[in-house]
Each structure stands twice: as C-alpha cells, then as structure tokens.
Design an enzyme around this catalytic site. Structure first.
Site, PDB file in Angstrom:
ATOM      1  N   LYS A  37       0.842  -1.205   0.000  1.00 42.27           N
ATOM      2  CA  LYS A  37       0.000   0.000   0.000  1.00 42.27           C
ATOM      3  C   LYS A  37       0.877   1.255   0.000  1.00 42.27           C
ATOM      4  O   LYS A  37       0.621   2.204  -0.738  1.00 42.27           O
ATOM      5  CB  LYS A  37      -0.954  -0.029   1.208  1.00 42.27           C
ATOM      6  CG  LYS A  37      -2.059  -1.065   1.032  1.00 42.27           C
ATOM      7  CD  LYS A  37      -2.882  -1.371   2.276  1.00 42.27           C
ATOM      8  CE  LYS A  37      -3.852  -2.521   1.948  1.00 42.27           C
ATOM      9  NZ  LYS A  37      -4.629  -3.043   3.069  1.00 42.27           N
ATOM     10  N   GLN A  82      -5.869  -2.132   9.156  1.00 43.00           N
ATOM     11  CA  GLN A  82      -5.523  -3.420   8.531  1.00 43.00           C
ATOM     12  C   GLN A  82      -6.124  -4.574   9.347  1.00 43.00           C
ATOM     13  O   GLN A  82      -5.930  -4.642  10.562  1.00 43.00           O
ATOM     14  CB  GLN A  82      -4.005  -3.554   8.409  1.00 43.00           C
ATOM     15  CG  GLN A  82      -3.530  -4.764   7.634  1.00 43.00           C
ATOM     16  CD  GLN A  82      -3.918  -4.722   6.151  1.00 43.00           C
ATOM     17  OE1 GLN A  82      -4.000  -3.653   5.538  1.00 43.00           O
ATOM     18  NE2 GLN A  82      -4.175  -5.878   5.578  1.00 43.00           N
ATOM     19  N   ASP A  87     -11.651   2.077   2.721  1.00 44.35           N
ATOM     20  CA  ASP A  87     -11.864   0.631   2.563  1.00 44.35           C
ATOM     21  C   ASP A  87     -13.323   0.341   2.181  1.00 44.35           C
ATOM     22  O   ASP A  87     -13.646  -0.786   1.783  1.00 44.35           O
ATOM     23  CB  ASP A  87     -11.568  -0.076   3.895  1.00 44.35           C
ATOM     24  CG  ASP A  87     -10.313  -0.939   3.846  1.00 44.35           C
ATOM     25  OD1 ASP A  87      -9.924  -1.364   2.741  1.00 44.35           O
ATOM     26  OD2 ASP A  87      -9.748  -1.201   4.912  1.00 44.35           O
TER      27      ASP A  87
HETATM   28  N1  GUN Z   1      -7.021  -7.501   5.335  1.00 42.65           N
HETATM   29  C1  GUN Z   1      -7.154  -8.269   4.226  1.00 42.65           C
HETATM   30  N2  GUN Z   1      -7.758  -7.561   3.233  1.00 42.65           N
HETATM   31  C2  GUN Z   1      -8.005  -6.331   3.745  1.00 42.65           C
HETATM   32  C3  GUN Z   1      -8.582  -5.145   3.183  1.00 42.65           C
HETATM   33  O1  GUN Z   1      -9.021  -5.094   2.033  1.00 42.65           O
HETATM   34  N3  GUN Z   1      -8.654  -4.074   4.033  1.00 42.65           N
HETATM   35  C4  GUN Z   1      -8.202  -4.124   5.316  1.00 42.65           C
HETATM   36  N4  GUN Z   1      -8.329  -3.019   6.069  1.00 42.65           N
HETATM   37  N5  GUN Z   1      -7.652  -5.205   5.850  1.00 42.65           N
HETATM   38  C5  GUN Z   1      -7.548  -6.294   5.057  1.00 42.65           C
END
Ligand code: GUN
Length: 284
Positions: A54, A98, A121
């Site tokens: 990211k 996350q 998200d």
């Molecule tokens: N953990 C696995 N996929 C995701 C996601 O798309 N967003 C977040 N915040 N955590 C994750």
C-alpha cells in the site's frame, strides 16, 4: 482453450501512472495532497507485507501515506481514540485499519468509528448501505478492483450469469451487488452450498473468494468462462490462489493469476478511493 491472462499487476501500474498520478497533479495545484493513514496492529507477517505494498503504490501515485503501528496488546479504547483523532484531522483524507485485529478488539466497533468520508476501505455501515442502494460511495477495494479487471478484459456483464463463491462482507457480498448493478444474474455460493458443480455449470463469470487453496479446478469450469481468483495462499513457499490455475487456464477464456491478479488491483483501488475522498472532502 488456453485462457487470456488478466494481469492485475500491469493494469494497476497503468492506472497508477497514467490516470491516478494525473489526478494527484491536479489536486497538488490546489495545494491538496491526498493523505492515507494505515493503522497496523501487531506483527502479522502477511499484514505487514500488504501494508508495504500500500505504501509503495501510494508513492507511485504521488500521494502521502503513513503507517501507524501499535502493539498487539493495545486496548480497544486507545484504537478508537486514535481513529477519533484521524477523523478530526483535516490533513488526513483516508484511513484504513488493517485486518485482522487481535481478538480482544471488536472489528465492528472499530470500523463503525471511522468517519464515512474517510472510509477508503468502504467497510462502514454507511458506505455499505449506499452500495446496497446503488448510491455513489467509496466502494470496497477488492470488489472495485474485480469490476475494473472484468471491464479491462472486455467482459460485458449485461444478462450474464455470474457465480460468486464466498459470502464475506469484504468480497463476496459487495461484488455480488456490483455485478447485479451491471445487470448480471448472480448466484451466491458458500460452504453450505449443495451441488456446487451444478451452480457453476452455466456460469459466464466465476468469482472465487473462499480462502481455500485450489478449491476450484478446471473440470468444474465451463468452457470459455472468465475466472477471477481472489485467494492468496503460501503453500510450502509457493503462492497459489483459490483456483487451480494450471487446470483452470485450459477451460477459461480469461483468468486472473496469483500473484499479480486481484491483489495489485485491490491496492490500486485503495489509492483511487483516497484520491476520491480528498476530492470530495475539499469540494464539500
Ligand atoms: N485484510 C485483508 N484484506 C483487507 C482489506 O481489504 N482491508 C483491510 N483493512 N484489511 C484487510
């Protein structure tokens, strides 16, 4: 038939460099730098590696990103107060927590505390509700990336049969809504589905998000279907998806690889959502 490979890696690079970085340049002329904060709790290896990607993509698009790291024994109260600070910081446009979180922290409480305008998200009830109602919103990243991949592969969903395997809030449910909004007929399957092969037999598009390595193989895929593989697993040091790629590629007309498929598109969608959030916050 040998399937066309839908490269998420190449598509994401193209979108980041040719589209998103241009939008960022325009915002910068107005002294706005889209700013994403990632909250990372604990030391899970997989989460750390996703977060690194990211940061890398944010840099490629020219936006700011910051990872705020916390020990796994942080209290729920302290996480909520961190999110409150972020909600009230005018220089931050997007925040994600996350997942997964340690068991003593309520995921629902944490997600509900994020201001919907910064929920890049697309996980808050407000944004999920808008998606359900077909209103303009911040769409969650994996479903958004999947829809972009279907578009770039030239798959028109109008009147098509889409079979989704997996009913999670993050992927299965939202992607089924997005496909319906493009006039597909969607069949939702999950761990209790009887006769999965029958549900797959007339599918034009198959989206697999079950979290089980190589759960679907070529013999279950109708000739010419488009296959989107959302899973990622490390089996003895080798990455694979929820689909057995080698057999599936002999039946599908197009397929996403693992790695380099849905993963990079998910991160690209996160960066796009942060830019959209910045545009909206500053035009409100
Ligand atoms: N953990 C696995 N996929 C995701 C996601 O798309 N967003 C977040 N915040 N955590 C994750």
């Amino acid at each position: 038939m040998t399937a066309k490979i839908i490269s998420g890696r190449e598509t994401a690079e193209h979108i980041l460099e040719k589209e998103l970085s241009k939008k960022v340049e325009v915002l910068k002329t107005k002294n706005i730098i889209p700013n994403l904060v990632v909250i990372l709790v604990g030391d899970m290896k997989a989460s750390a590696s996703y977060v690194k990607q990211k940061e890398k993509f944010a840099e490629k698009a020219g936006i700011k990103s910051e990872v705020r790291r916390f020990e796994s024994d942080i209290s729920e109260k302290d996480i909520l107060s961190e999110i409150d600070k972020i909600n009230n910081d005018p220089l931050i446009h997007g925040v994600i927590v996350q997942l997964p979180l340690p068991d003593h922290i309520s995921v629902a409480k944490v997600l509900n505390s994020i201001h919907p305008s910064k929920d890049v998200d697309g996980f808050t009830p407000n944004n999920v509700g808008k998606l359900f109602l077909g209103e303009d919103t911040l769409v969650s990243c994996t479903p958004k990336g999947i829809m972009q991949m279907l578009r770039i592969s030239g798959t028109d969903l109008n009147g098509k049969n889409v079979t989704v395997i997996g009913r999670s809030n993050i992927v299965g449910k939202p992607v089924s809504i997005l496909c319906q909004s493009e006039n597909a007929t969607v069949t939702m399957c999950h761990s209790r589905t009887k006769d999965l092969n029958h549900k797959l037999s007339d599918a034009d598009v198959i989206i697999v998000a079950v979290g089980v390595p190589k759960f679907i193989s070529g013999d279950q895929i109708p000739n010419g279907a488009v296959v989107i593989d959302v899973g990622i697993h490390n089996i003895d040091g080798k990455l694979c998806g929820d689909v057995d790629f080698d057999s599936a590629k002999e039946k599908a007309s197009a397929i996403t690889p693992v790695p380099g498929g849905v993963g990079p598109m998910t991160v690209c969608a996160l960066i796009e959502n942060t830019i959209i959030a910045a545009e909206r916050i500053h035009s409100a």
